[in-house]
Write a protein that holds these residues in place. Sequence first.
Motif, PDB file in Angstrom:
ATOM      1  N   LEU A  38       0.855  -1.178   0.000  1.00 40.35           N
ATOM      2  CA  LEU A  38       0.000   0.000   0.000  1.00 40.35           C
ATOM      3  C   LEU A  38       0.894   1.231   0.000  1.00 40.35           C
ATOM      4  CD1 LEU A  38      -2.875   1.184   0.286  1.00 40.35           C
ATOM      5  CD2 LEU A  38      -2.564   1.091   2.744  1.00 40.35           C
ATOM      6  N   LEU A  40       0.851   5.064  -0.090  1.00 40.25           N
ATOM      7  CA  LEU A  40       0.015   6.268   0.000  1.00 40.25           C
ATOM      8  C   LEU A  40       0.750   7.500  -0.535  1.00 40.25           C
ATOM      9  CD1 LEU A  40      -1.790   5.982   3.457  1.00 40.25           C
ATOM     10  CD2 LEU A  40      -2.634   5.349   1.220  1.00 40.25           C
ATOM     11  N   LEU A  97       2.978   8.472   3.420  1.00 40.33           N
ATOM     12  CA  LEU A  97       2.644   9.856   3.739  1.00 40.33           C
ATOM     13  C   LEU A  97       3.899  10.720   3.749  1.00 40.33           C
ATOM     14  CD1 LEU A  97       0.023   9.214   6.541  1.00 40.33           C
ATOM     15  CD2 LEU A  97      -0.429  10.200   4.302  1.00 40.33           C
ATOM     16  N   SER A 223      -2.525  19.247  -6.898  1.00 38.62           N
ATOM     17  CA  SER A 223      -3.594  19.572  -5.945  1.00 38.62           C
ATOM     18  C   SER A 223      -4.547  18.424  -5.632  1.00 38.62           C
ATOM     19  CB  SER A 223      -4.374  20.811  -6.389  1.00 38.62           C
ATOM     20  OG  SER A 223      -4.792  20.706  -7.712  1.00 38.62           O
ATOM     21  N   GLY A 224      -3.996  17.344  -5.103  1.00 42.82           N
ATOM     22  CA  GLY A 224      -4.841  16.290  -4.551  1.00 42.82           C
ATOM     23  C   GLY A 224      -5.225  15.174  -5.498  1.00 42.82           C
ATOM     24  N   TRP A 227      -4.539  11.594  -4.275  1.00 39.49           N
ATOM     25  CA  TRP A 227      -5.449  11.014  -3.277  1.00 39.49           C
ATOM     26  C   TRP A 227      -6.673  10.428  -3.949  1.00 39.49           C
ATOM     27  CZ3 TRP A 227      -3.246  10.307   1.158  1.00 39.49           C
ATOM     28  CH2 TRP A 227      -2.212  11.177   1.557  1.00 39.49           C
ATOM     29  N   ILE A 228      -7.142  11.115  -4.983  1.00 39.51           N
ATOM     30  CA  ILE A 228      -8.298  10.602  -5.723  1.00 39.51           C
ATOM     31  C   ILE A 228      -7.932   9.266  -6.362  1.00 39.51           C
ATOM     32  CG2 ILE A 228      -9.995  11.156  -7.495  1.00 39.51           C
ATOM     33  CD1 ILE A 228     -10.024  13.415  -5.727  1.00 39.51           C
ATOM     34  N   LEU A 230      -5.880   7.068  -5.329  1.00 40.75           N
ATOM     35  CA  LEU A 230      -5.944   6.030  -4.291  1.00 40.75           C
ATOM     36  C   LEU A 230      -7.384   5.571  -4.078  1.00 40.75           C
ATOM     37  CD1 LEU A 230      -3.511   7.422  -1.628  1.00 40.75           C
ATOM     38  CD2 LEU A 230      -3.374   5.180  -2.694  1.00 40.75           C
ATOM     39  N   ALA A 231      -8.278   6.537  -4.057  1.00 42.97           N
ATOM     40  CA  ALA A 231      -9.685   6.207  -3.844  1.00 42.97           C
ATOM     41  C   ALA A 231     -10.205   5.342  -4.983  1.00 42.97           C
ATOM     42  CB  ALA A 231     -10.503   7.489  -3.747  1.00 42.97           C
ATOM     43  N   VAL A 234      -9.555   1.527  -4.751  1.00 44.36           N
ATOM     44  CA  VAL A 234     -10.457   0.779  -3.878  1.00 44.36           C
ATOM     45  C   VAL A 234     -11.849   0.740  -4.486  1.00 44.36           C
ATOM     46  CG1 VAL A 234     -11.251   0.511  -1.519  1.00 44.36           C
ATOM     47  CG2 VAL A 234      -9.092   1.649  -1.983  1.00 44.36           C
ATOM     48  N   PHE A 235     -12.255   1.885  -5.038  1.00 44.87           N
ATOM     49  CA  PHE A 235     -13.542   1.964  -5.721  1.00 44.87           C
ATOM     50  C   PHE A 235     -13.631   0.884  -6.792  1.00 44.87           C
ATOM     51  CE2 PHE A 235     -15.828   3.498  -9.438  1.00 44.87           C
ATOM     52  CZ  PHE A 235     -17.046   3.848  -8.908  1.00 44.87           C
ATOM     53  N   PHE A 250     -15.281   9.892 -11.751  1.00 48.76           N
ATOM     54  CA  PHE A 250     -14.732  10.998 -10.982  1.00 48.76           C
ATOM     55  C   PHE A 250     -14.520  12.226 -11.855  1.00 48.76           C
ATOM     56  CE2 PHE A 250     -13.965   8.979  -7.039  1.00 48.76           C
ATOM     57  CZ  PHE A 250     -13.677  10.011  -6.185  1.00 48.76           C
ATOM     58  N   TYR A 277     -17.138  12.678  -3.996  1.00 44.52           N
ATOM     59  CA  TYR A 277     -16.694  11.926  -2.828  1.00 44.52           C
ATOM     60  C   TYR A 277     -17.849  11.153  -2.216  1.00 44.52           C
ATOM     61  CZ  TYR A 277     -13.097  15.259  -3.799  1.00 44.52           C
ATOM     62  OH  TYR A 277     -12.160  16.006  -4.448  1.00 44.52           O
ATOM     63  N   THR A 280     -18.619   8.206  -4.385  1.00 43.66           N
ATOM     64  CA  THR A 280     -17.680   7.114  -4.173  1.00 43.66           C
ATOM     65  C   THR A 280     -18.071   6.303  -2.955  1.00 43.66           C
ATOM     66  OG1 THR A 280     -15.966   8.509  -5.042  1.00 43.66           O
ATOM     67  CG2 THR A 280     -15.257   6.529  -3.924  1.00 43.66           C
TER      68      THR A 280
ATOM     69  N   LEU C 150     -10.781   4.322   2.842  1.00 38.55           N
ATOM     70  CA  LEU C 150     -11.307   5.120   1.759  1.00 38.55           C
ATOM     71  C   LEU C 150     -12.410   6.058   2.228  1.00 38.55           C
ATOM     72  CD1 LEU C 150     -11.017   5.520  -1.199  1.00 38.55           C
ATOM     73  CD2 LEU C 150     -12.942   4.010  -1.501  1.00 38.55           C
ATOM     74  N   LEU C 153     -11.106   8.890   4.271  1.00 33.16           N
ATOM     75  CA  LEU C 153     -10.358   9.823   3.423  1.00 33.16           C
ATOM     76  C   LEU C 153     -11.307  10.686   2.582  1.00 33.16           C
ATOM     77  CD1 LEU C 153      -7.553  10.717   2.462  1.00 33.16           C
ATOM     78  CD2 LEU C 153      -7.670   8.970   0.701  1.00 33.16           C
ATOM     79  N   MET C 154     -12.321  10.055   1.996  1.00 35.87           N
ATOM     80  CA  MET C 154     -13.294  10.812   1.188  1.00 35.87           C
ATOM     81  C   MET C 154     -13.979  11.874   2.043  1.00 35.87           C
ATOM     82  SD  MET C 154     -13.393   9.668  -1.944  1.00 35.87           S
ATOM     83  CE  MET C 154     -11.649   9.642  -1.780  1.00 35.87           C
ATOM     84  N   TYR C 157     -12.567  15.423   2.290  1.00 41.24           N
ATOM     85  CA  TYR C 157     -12.908  16.390   1.243  1.00 41.24           C
ATOM     86  C   TYR C 157     -14.295  16.969   1.483  1.00 41.24           C
ATOM     87  CZ  TYR C 157      -8.885  14.302  -0.927  1.00 41.24           C
ATOM     88  OH  TYR C 157      -7.622  13.850  -1.160  1.00 41.24           O
ATOM     89  N   VAL C 158     -15.200  16.115   1.937  1.00 41.20           N
ATOM     90  CA  VAL C 158     -16.547  16.598   2.233  1.00 41.20           C
ATOM     91  C   VAL C 158     -16.473  17.621   3.369  1.00 41.20           C
ATOM     92  CG1 VAL C 158     -18.860  15.936   2.932  1.00 41.20           C
ATOM     93  CG2 VAL C 158     -17.543  14.421   1.463  1.00 41.20           C
ATOM     94  N   ILE C 290       1.712  10.391  10.685  1.00 44.37           N
ATOM     95  CA  ILE C 290       3.162  10.182  10.714  1.00 44.37           C
ATOM     96  C   ILE C 290       3.655  10.213  12.156  1.00 44.37           C
ATOM     97  CG2 ILE C 290       5.354  11.078   9.891  1.00 44.37           C
ATOM     98  CD1 ILE C 290       3.858  12.340   7.559  1.00 44.37           C
TER      99      ILE C 290
END
Lengths: 310, 362, 362
Positions: A38, A40, A97, A223-224, A227-228, A230-231, A234-235, A250, A277, A280, C150, C153-154, C157-158, C290
């Motif tokens: 994994l 990240l 991270l 800008s992120g 992270w999407i 990564l989502a 799993v999605f 997305f 989000y 998802t 997941l 994490l989602m 953003y919300v 971390i």
Amino acid sequence: MDFMGITPSVLIASLMVASVPIMLAAIGELVVEKAGVLNLGVEGMMIMGAICGFVTAVGTGSPLLGFLGGAAGGAALSVIFALLTQVFLTNQVATGLALTLFGLGLSSLIGQDYVGIKPPATGAIPFGPLRDIPFFGKVFFSHDWMVYASVAIIALVWAGLKFTRAGLILRAVGEGHDAAHALGYKVIRIRVLAILFGGAMAGLGGAYISLVRVPQWTDGITSGAGWIALAIVVFASWKPWRVLIGSYLFGGITVLQLNLQAAGARIPVEYLSMSPYLMTIIVLVIMSSGKGRASLNAPASLGQNFHASR
Amino acid sequence: MKRRTLLATAALALGMTVGGGAFAAGMDHVKACFVYVGPIGDGGYTYQHNQGRLDLEKALGDKVETAYQESVPEGADAERVLTQMALGGCNIIFTTSFGYMDATNAVAKKFPDVKFEHATGFKRESPNVSTYNARFYEGRVVQGTIAGMMTKSNKIGYIGSYPIPEVLRGLNAYYLAAKKVNPDVELSVIWAYTWFDPAKEADAAKAMIEQGVDVIAQHTDSTAPLAEAAKTPGVIGFGQASDMAAYKPSPRVTSTIDNWGPYYIKRVQALLDGTYEQTDSWEGIASGEVEIGEITDALPPEVKAAAEAARDAIADGSRHAFTGPINKQDGTAWLADGQTPPDGDLLGMNFYVEGIKGDIPQ
Amino acid sequence: MLRLEKRPTPSRFWSWGTPVLAVALTMIAGGMLFALLGKDPFLAIKTIFWDPLFGEFAWYLRGQLLVKAGPLALIAVGLSLGFRAGIWNIGAEGQYIMGAVFGAAVGLAVYPTESRLIFPVMILAGAFGGWVWAMIPAILKTRFNTNEILVSLMLVYVAETILSKAATGFLRNPEGHGFPGSRSFSNYPAAHNPEIFAGTGMHWGVVAAFIAVIFCYVLLQRHIVGFQIKLAGQAPRAARFAGVDPNRLVVLCLGLSGALAGLAGVFEVSGPAGQISIDFSSGYGFTAIIVAFLGRLNPLGILLASLVMALTYVGGEGASTDLGLPKAAIQAFQGMLLFFLLGADLLSNYRIRFTLIGKETR
């Protein structure tokens, strides 16, 4: 054939472009996770790819070399992750991270002299008359070559995982590293290669942002997006073609949200911007609660480090 | 409140040793410090503030020494950075984002001998706090004039960041100027809910272009919308915050440049001369803080002439971005014929003017 | 030939020795980076590690270390419980934000009432906000077996969208001239979280962090729940046989970490940050992950790790202002420190053996 003032073919065409970076990064991460790791640090690897690709493209004048440079940049950063998690057996979540933190810093240092420069353009493939076919011409034949390459990569990963011996070994390592080790497979080596592939794909995705989507370099340009990605893995419940669907979904919602605003639809903007989000999460719930139990599809050794005691 | 006195005493002691405390009499040497909200490599807002700092160094040579801190989060971090700067011997500190307002005023109370300059805010709670801002909306008049004349579809676009007065001022000024030269013009607005997200900005521009918008103004900081506009012939846009010269001569047909250098030089010079006073500065095109970048020859001569005329009329004061009669969106009267608004109205602007469709997200 | 051999129990010597080794290695590697950027490496390292603790302004900066470390420790110690049990809450940032929004909403709803009850109720509301936000992944996990990494994490953003909505909409300061941001808590004594002892940086959030550390330490060492957490992490099957209900554990660990993150949020918003603003979220929730691992998921270790992390932030700011080091260099330096700290852990869990026969391959 308009819907609330939006032309579907145009919408589909633009969401295909919008989802390339996250799709590339996600398919790379899928391979990494299939091997039981994994990572990240996707965001960090993407932004390294974005700056390395940009520097290479500006230096050489060639977008193709730029994309290769981006892939190399992402892969180079992932070497750190591979070394730490596979040799030094560090925790994968924390290392990933930290990798993002490091990548954001390093990319900004490299990019200091590249603010405000325009990279060489990556043009659309001239399909000639095919472009003029109603609907399909716009949807399928109006893009630059990376859009097609990204779909081809999905197909290759799918076929590679499903039909080749290497794919089988990779999955075996991800499902149970002890058993794979007992069978004589070099767990560490396979995982390192998977991590490098993941880094290269993330780098490629990042380079697409800095060379095509935005084309420019600025600090924090991804800008992120990492992270999407990564989502989406799993999605997609670790299935390559679902990565494609997830990325389009997305990309699609973001594009649709902006299109609806531009078309003057009276919609609560701020709620729409959280909708990808929420979608998802909902899709995840549906998939994981159904008969298929998508979560059971997760590689069994995901996130666990391997150390051969004997 | 014990800590405050403690700090003040310490600062005072320090001030004595570094030779402060003599503001009124002028100084030989000033240390000017800057707090930035973004990285200096953002190519937009913070980049321009940093250019202003470099202009200051260039103009005043060895009489000034500068230091800066980039990407400072608003809140507790800002307060610490400011305190550290004040302790470290800065004579004047420029805090360049609205969100530093409370931190600036809190720290300023503890260091009465250090001058604080807060950008875009309105609180001046102690005599050593000044505020400064620029009338960026004046630049929107030039852009709106071009937009109204150049649009073929009569659809012009505005990519907004957040629905706050600063952005609404620019948006309304842009629309009014466009409508003045083209009564049929329609404004399409997208709220991106970000100051800086290149990919999202590119998507927003793309969505507008697909809706037939052919002139795009942006209130977000990246060049992504221009790059997107460059892909479609006939679509034009404007440089925002910085010149964005890479996209000259088209799609970037002109730009509104945040030019902070003159103000920074003026204030530090005043400190050196001993003429420094608390101010609330809100200058525009006339004083050079809002600079209109080169208007390119991609525009037809008559459009270019009209844009230059608009710029010059604002500079010499014969035109105001908001001149009545202007109604609010709901039809209620805002300004009577020939009337211009007081600054208070502008500072708190929270409405669309009549003719703009859609609602401001509340 | 080098070979690793797992130690039956972590080495006592190396579990203290590795952080020292890692910091030393970071200083060397970081020094090289700084030298590459044309700065004096020794001065830079001294500014980062020495000055905040023993430098000229240490009397101020030591307190600031607590301000920075407090929320990190509070969040990290909660997360560590889940991480030990194999429950991955990656969305502490979202819970931190929701804690702040809930707490602030309660405080602002009764403005300007003065009552001793307001602050405690706000704190409870903050903890509740974080708890609710963490309960979403918890319930989805227990009911539908949805992946909590997941979902949590989602939800970050919300939460960020809700935050910007709060700052520009429902919590906006009605006297703020339409600018985004809530009323300032420093001007509302009943809801303010001030320093308890002036000049120490010690506010109620820091106290809460200490209490949380002790609470978790006792929980893990002395209580059956702590035993169950450890068992579930090390041997999930054995835990099931021992009668540990995995669902209960998920609800407990996520709920606790969410509530602690929410607490950190409300203490921050009512104290150091001072108000709800668009940029209130500053990454504490992610950094805390971390920190949790740097502290080896041990409450006392986390306390130390949060202070080390705070040192690099505060010291890094100093290096940035005084030496002109780019913020990015500090970020890269922090990344290095984490890499070395994580990598050096190998020494405490494994023994390095030299073998002459190179037959052993893996």
